[in-house]
Write a protein that holds these residues in place. Structure first.
Motif, PDB file in Angstrom:
ATOM      1  N   MET A   1      -3.506  11.233  45.706  1.00  0.00           N
ATOM      2  CA  MET A   1      -2.299  10.462  46.072  1.00  0.00           C
ATOM      3  C   MET A   1      -2.692   9.221  46.802  1.00  0.00           C
ATOM      4  O   MET A   1      -3.807   9.438  47.621  1.00  0.00           O
ATOM      5  N   THR A   2      -2.265   8.058  46.606  1.00  0.00           N
ATOM      6  CA  THR A   2      -2.596   6.830  47.252  1.00  0.00           C
ATOM      7  C   THR A   2      -1.305   6.553  48.167  1.00  0.00           C
ATOM      8  O   THR A   2      -0.019   6.563  47.601  1.00  0.00           O
ATOM      9  N   THR A   3      -1.613   6.254  49.416  1.00  0.00           N
ATOM     10  CA  THR A   3      -0.572   5.690  50.424  1.00  0.00           C
ATOM     11  C   THR A   3      -0.978   4.208  50.732  1.00  0.00           C
ATOM     12  O   THR A   3      -1.959   3.653  50.832  1.00  0.00           O
ATOM     13  N   ILE A   4       0.136   3.542  51.214  1.00  0.00           N
ATOM     14  CA  ILE A   4       0.030   2.153  51.725  1.00  0.00           C
ATOM     15  C   ILE A   4       0.554   2.003  53.182  1.00  0.00           C
ATOM     16  O   ILE A   4       1.661   2.434  53.125  1.00  0.00           O
ATOM     17  N   ASN A   5      -0.080   1.811  54.231  1.00  0.00           N
ATOM     18  CA  ASN A   5       0.475   1.634  55.541  1.00  0.00           C
ATOM     19  C   ASN A   5       0.259   0.310  56.081  1.00  0.00           C
ATOM     20  O   ASN A   5      -0.689  -0.475  55.573  1.00  0.00           O
ATOM     21  N   ALA A   6       0.949  -0.087  57.210  1.00  0.00           N
ATOM     22  CA  ALA A   6       0.744  -1.287  57.758  1.00  0.00           C
ATOM     23  C   ALA A   6      -0.290  -1.116  58.769  1.00  0.00           C
ATOM     24  O   ALA A   6      -0.343  -0.126  59.627  1.00  0.00           O
ATOM     25  N   TYR A   7      -1.085  -2.107  58.974  1.00  0.00           N
ATOM     26  CA  TYR A   7      -2.173  -2.388  59.933  1.00  0.00           C
ATOM     27  C   TYR A   7      -2.023  -3.479  60.832  1.00  0.00           C
ATOM     28  O   TYR A   7      -2.058  -4.470  60.198  1.00  0.00           O
ATOM     29  N   LEU A   8      -1.856  -3.389  62.045  1.00  0.00           N
ATOM     30  CA  LEU A   8      -1.414  -4.523  62.914  1.00  0.00           C
ATOM     31  C   LEU A   8      -2.611  -4.797  63.718  1.00  0.00           C
ATOM     32  O   LEU A   8      -3.421  -3.981  64.473  1.00  0.00           O
ATOM     33  N   PHE A   9      -2.622  -6.361  63.826  1.00  0.00           N
ATOM     34  CA  PHE A   9      -3.766  -6.720  64.725  1.00  0.00           C
ATOM     35  C   PHE A   9      -3.298  -7.166  65.964  1.00  0.00           C
ATOM     36  O   PHE A   9      -2.342  -8.082  66.058  1.00  0.00           O
ATOM     37  N   PHE A  10      -3.987  -7.175  67.091  1.00  0.00           N
ATOM     38  CA  PHE A  10      -3.745  -7.796  68.495  1.00  0.00           C
ATOM     39  C   PHE A  10      -4.771  -8.607  69.240  1.00  0.00           C
ATOM     40  O   PHE A  10      -5.994  -8.313  68.900  1.00  0.00           O
ATOM     41  N   ASP A  11      -4.431  -9.249  70.376  1.00  0.00           N
ATOM     42  CA  ASP A  11      -5.567  -9.982  70.945  1.00  0.00           C
ATOM     43  C   ASP A  11      -5.618  -9.549  72.263  1.00  0.00           C
ATOM     44  O   ASP A  11      -5.330  -9.985  73.210  1.00  0.00           O
ATOM     45  N   GLY A  12      -6.019  -8.118  72.528  1.00  0.00           N
ATOM     46  CA  GLY A  12      -6.181  -7.461  73.757  1.00  0.00           C
ATOM     47  C   GLY A  12      -5.112  -6.600  74.260  1.00  0.00           C
ATOM     48  O   GLY A  12      -5.375  -5.924  75.252  1.00  0.00           O
ATOM     49  N   ASN A  13      -4.190  -6.917  73.463  1.00  0.00           N
ATOM     50  CA  ASN A  13      -2.950  -5.735  74.051  1.00  0.00           C
ATOM     51  C   ASN A  13      -2.104  -4.674  72.989  1.00  0.00           C
ATOM     52  O   ASN A  13      -1.442  -4.019  72.815  1.00  0.00           O
ATOM     53  N   CYS A  14      -3.369  -4.346  72.056  1.00  0.00           N
ATOM     54  CA  CYS A  14      -2.924  -3.186  71.100  1.00  0.00           C
ATOM     55  C   CYS A  14      -2.516  -1.881  71.723  1.00  0.00           C
ATOM     56  O   CYS A  14      -1.684  -1.165  71.469  1.00  0.00           O
ATOM     57  N   GLU A  15      -3.283  -1.568  72.726  1.00  0.00           N
ATOM     58  CA  GLU A  15      -2.998  -0.305  73.685  1.00  0.00           C
ATOM     59  C   GLU A  15      -1.420  -0.253  74.091  1.00  0.00           C
ATOM     60  O   GLU A  15      -0.597   1.067  73.899  1.00  0.00           O
ATOM     61  N   ASN A  16      -1.117  -1.396  74.804  1.00  0.00           N
ATOM     62  CA  ASN A  16       0.082  -1.533  75.355  1.00  0.00           C
ATOM     63  C   ASN A  16       1.191  -1.373  74.127  1.00  0.00           C
ATOM     64  O   ASN A  16       2.281  -0.882  74.181  1.00  0.00           O
ATOM     65  N   ALA A  17       0.996  -2.226  73.208  1.00  0.00           N
ATOM     66  CA  ALA A  17       1.910  -2.172  71.936  1.00  0.00           C
ATOM     67  C   ALA A  17       1.902  -0.791  71.192  1.00  0.00           C
ATOM     68  O   ALA A  17       3.180  -0.287  70.999  1.00  0.00           O
ATOM     69  N   PHE A  18       0.903  -0.205  70.935  1.00  0.00           N
ATOM     70  CA  PHE A  18       0.867   1.416  70.617  1.00  0.00           C
ATOM     71  C   PHE A  18       1.651   2.317  71.601  1.00  0.00           C
ATOM     72  O   PHE A  18       2.172   3.243  70.978  1.00  0.00           O
ATOM     73  N   ASN A  19       1.411   2.055  72.949  1.00  0.00           N
ATOM     74  CA  ASN A  19       2.217   3.008  73.483  1.00  0.00           C
ATOM     75  C   ASN A  19       3.870   2.818  73.583  1.00  0.00           C
ATOM     76  O   ASN A  19       4.590   3.603  73.444  1.00  0.00           O
ATOM     77  N   PHE A  20       4.192   1.277  73.345  1.00  0.00           N
ATOM     78  CA  PHE A  20       5.565   1.172  73.185  1.00  0.00           C
ATOM     79  C   PHE A  20       5.844   1.685  71.777  1.00  0.00           C
ATOM     80  O   PHE A  20       6.939   2.511  71.784  1.00  0.00           O
ATOM     81  N   TYR A  21       5.182   1.710  70.815  1.00  0.00           N
ATOM     82  CA  TYR A  21       5.589   2.237  69.543  1.00  0.00           C
ATOM     83  C   TYR A  21       5.720   3.667  69.462  1.00  0.00           C
ATOM     84  O   TYR A  21       6.545   4.167  68.861  1.00  0.00           O
ATOM     85  N   ARG A  22       4.617   4.287  70.248  1.00  0.00           N
ATOM     86  CA  ARG A  22       4.994   5.770  70.492  1.00  0.00           C
ATOM     87  C   ARG A  22       5.998   6.130  71.181  1.00  0.00           C
ATOM     88  O   ARG A  22       6.766   7.213  70.715  1.00  0.00           O
ATOM     89  N   SER A  23       6.570   5.294  72.066  1.00  0.00           N
ATOM     90  CA  SER A  23       7.886   5.711  72.816  1.00  0.00           C
ATOM     91  C   SER A  23       9.034   5.634  71.865  1.00  0.00           C
ATOM     92  O   SER A  23      10.020   6.140  72.122  1.00  0.00           O
ATOM     93  N   VAL A  24       8.915   4.549  70.711  1.00  0.00           N
ATOM     94  CA  VAL A  24      10.023   4.452  69.814  1.00  0.00           C
ATOM     95  C   VAL A  24      10.158   5.496  68.864  1.00  0.00           C
ATOM     96  O   VAL A  24      11.214   6.190  68.665  1.00  0.00           O
ATOM     97  N   PHE A  25       8.955   5.889  68.347  1.00  0.00           N
ATOM     98  CA  PHE A  25       8.821   6.594  67.069  1.00  0.00           C
ATOM     99  C   PHE A  25       8.482   8.136  67.489  1.00  0.00           C
ATOM    100  O   PHE A  25       8.722   9.158  66.522  1.00  0.00           O
ATOM    101  N   GLY A  26       8.005   8.215  68.756  1.00  0.00           N
ATOM    102  CA  GLY A  26       7.480   9.562  68.976  1.00  0.00           C
ATOM    103  C   GLY A  26       6.194   9.817  68.503  1.00  0.00           C
ATOM    104  O   GLY A  26       5.433   9.298  67.751  1.00  0.00           O
ATOM    105  N   GLY A  27       5.850  11.419  68.621  1.00  0.00           N
ATOM    106  CA  GLY A  27       4.560  11.625  68.117  1.00  0.00           C
ATOM    107  C   GLY A  27       3.198  11.343  68.998  1.00  0.00           C
ATOM    108  O   GLY A  27       3.367  11.014  70.103  1.00  0.00           O
ATOM    109  N   GLU A  28       2.223  11.688  68.490  1.00  0.00           N
ATOM    110  CA  GLU A  28       1.093  11.568  69.196  1.00  0.00           C
ATOM    111  C   GLU A  28      -0.138  10.722  68.424  1.00  0.00           C
ATOM    112  O   GLU A  28      -0.144  10.670  67.135  1.00  0.00           O
TER     113      GLU A  28
END
Length: 142
Positions: A1-28
């Motif tokens: 199976m092949t999957t295609i996913n989004a990969y986002l790039f940040f300028d030093g705030n990736c961890e903050n962004a992903f903590n926000f996305y986790r609060s939106v989508f849930g999960g670990e």
């Protein structure tokens, strides 16, 4: 199976962004890797100010979709907001990875040739002839 996913790039705030996305989508987070986790390479020295930044993070959204990201870590030139993403293809065979890479890179620009990486995947990056960034990966089954 092949999957295609989004990969986002940040300028030093990736961890903050992903903590926000986790609060939106849930999960670990399935993986959190920092630039300090990379093996030393004199061709790509890691500056002290980026050692704790995110080299790779992944947040499964469901069984078929994973949101992934990274800080630039000073590599790859300046970040351009609005064009700071890649499409990430994960394949179930090395042959498929090579085929996708060869076809997508035709008349485009290879950023990183397909090769075995320190994290174990067979991986490469390119920009296609239309300016779309792609990351292609095959992981041997555990």
């Amino acid at each position: 199976m092949t999957t295609i996913n989004a990969y986002l790039f940040f300028d030093g705030n990736c961890e903050n962004a992903f903590n926000f996305y986790r609060s939106v989508f849930g999960g670990e987070f399935a993986h959190v890797g920092r630039f300090s986790d990379m093996p030393a390479d004199p061709n790509f020295p890691i500056a002290d100010e980026v050692r704790n930044q995110i080299m790779h993070i992944s947040l499964p959204i469901n069984k078929d979709c994973i949101l992934m990201g990274s800080d630039t870590g000073g590599h790859g030139g300046p970040l351009t907001v609005g064009n700071n993403f890649s499409l990430s293809i994960n394949t179930d065979s090395k042959e498929k990875a090579d085929t996708f890479f060869t076809k997508l890179s035709a008349d485009g620009k290879v950023t990183m040739a397909m090769d075995k990486t320190f994290w174990g995947d067979y991986f490469g990056m390119l920009t296609d002839r239309f300016g779309i960034n792609w990351m292609i990966s095959f992981a041997e089954p555990a």
